[in-house]
Scaffold this motif. Structure first.
Motif, PDB file in Angstrom:
ATOM      1  N   ASP A   6       0.862  -1.185   0.000  1.00 42.46           N
ATOM      2  CA  ASP A   6       0.000   0.000   0.000  1.00 42.46           C
ATOM      3  C   ASP A   6       0.896   1.232   0.000  1.00 42.46           C
ATOM      4  O   ASP A   6       1.865   1.290   0.762  1.00 42.46           O
ATOM      5  CB  ASP A   6      -0.910  -0.017   1.231  1.00 42.46           C
ATOM      6  N   ALA A  41      -5.434  -6.647   2.017  1.00 40.53           N
ATOM      7  CA  ALA A  41      -4.782  -7.090   0.786  1.00 40.53           C
ATOM      8  C   ALA A  41      -4.597  -8.595   0.912  1.00 40.53           C
ATOM      9  O   ALA A  41      -4.132  -9.076   1.944  1.00 40.53           O
ATOM     10  CB  ALA A  41      -3.442  -6.399   0.588  1.00 40.53           C
ATOM     11  N   SER A  57      -5.394  -3.793  -2.451  1.00 45.29           N
ATOM     12  CA  SER A  57      -6.075  -3.587  -1.171  1.00 45.29           C
ATOM     13  C   SER A  57      -7.505  -3.132  -1.405  1.00 45.29           C
ATOM     14  O   SER A  57      -7.837  -2.572  -2.437  1.00 45.29           O
ATOM     15  CB  SER A  57      -5.325  -2.566  -0.318  1.00 45.29           C
TER      16      SER A  57
END
Length: 180
Positions: free
Chosen positions: A69, A101, A111
């Motif tokens: 992320d 995720a 995600s």
């Protein structure tokens, strides 16, 4: 975590020790790294996730590192199981949200934010058996903190979320465990 592994963060590095062998540096970077989390499943490579100074979430699955992320806002809590990484992040406007995720053979999938009952806060924990993951965290529900749970399959689909505790008082510091 069974069958025997440990992961930790030090300034500029994340380390993994597994199977009784010597620990190996699995990531080198600038600055402070934190919230190293680990999950194992017999016969599979350990899953490790951690945060960096820029609030990015990194992960190692199937022996490969990737940025899970891109970050930019504070990560309040991070947890992993053999099939997913989960975190609570401050979203735009400072409103916290839970994100997931999935982990597959090639690493971490995109995600997504599952539906939540309250306003997630801290205390995120997770356990998984390789097929399902059980998450628990404390969330603000009006004037009290309650424990919320969610069961998620290996594809990242939620079987729903539920309050574990009542609205009659503050609840914090959840923990979970899961067997096959």
């Amino acid at each position: 975590a069974a069958p025997g592994a440990a992961a930790w963060a030090q300034p500029g590095a994340v380390w993994l020790g597994a199977g009784g062998g010597e620990a190996a540096r699995i990531f080198s970077g600038d600055g402070l790294l934190g919230q190293a989390r680990l999950a194992t499943k017999r016969g599979a490579s350990p899953v490790v996730a951690w945060t960096d100074e820029a609030h990015r979430i990194h992960g190692r699955a199937a022996g490969a590192h990737q940025v899970v992320d891109a970050g930019a806002t504070r990560v309040r809590a991070l947890a992993v199981t053999p099939t997913l990484a989960a975190w609570i992040r401050d979203a735009a406007g400072g409103e916290p949200r839970l994100e997931l995720a999935t982990v597959s053979g090639g690493g971490f999938g995109p995600s997504r934010a599952p539906q939540q009952l309250g306003r997630p806060s801290h205390g995120l924990v997770a356990a998984g058996d390789g097929e399902r993951s059980l998450l628990a965290w404390h969330a603000q529900d009006g004037g009290v903190r309650r424990i919320q749970t969610m069961l998620v399959d290996a594809a990242g689909r939620s079987a729903g979320s539920a309050w574990l505790t009542g609205a009659d008082g503050d609840a914090t510091s959840p923990d979970v465990d899961m067997a096959s």
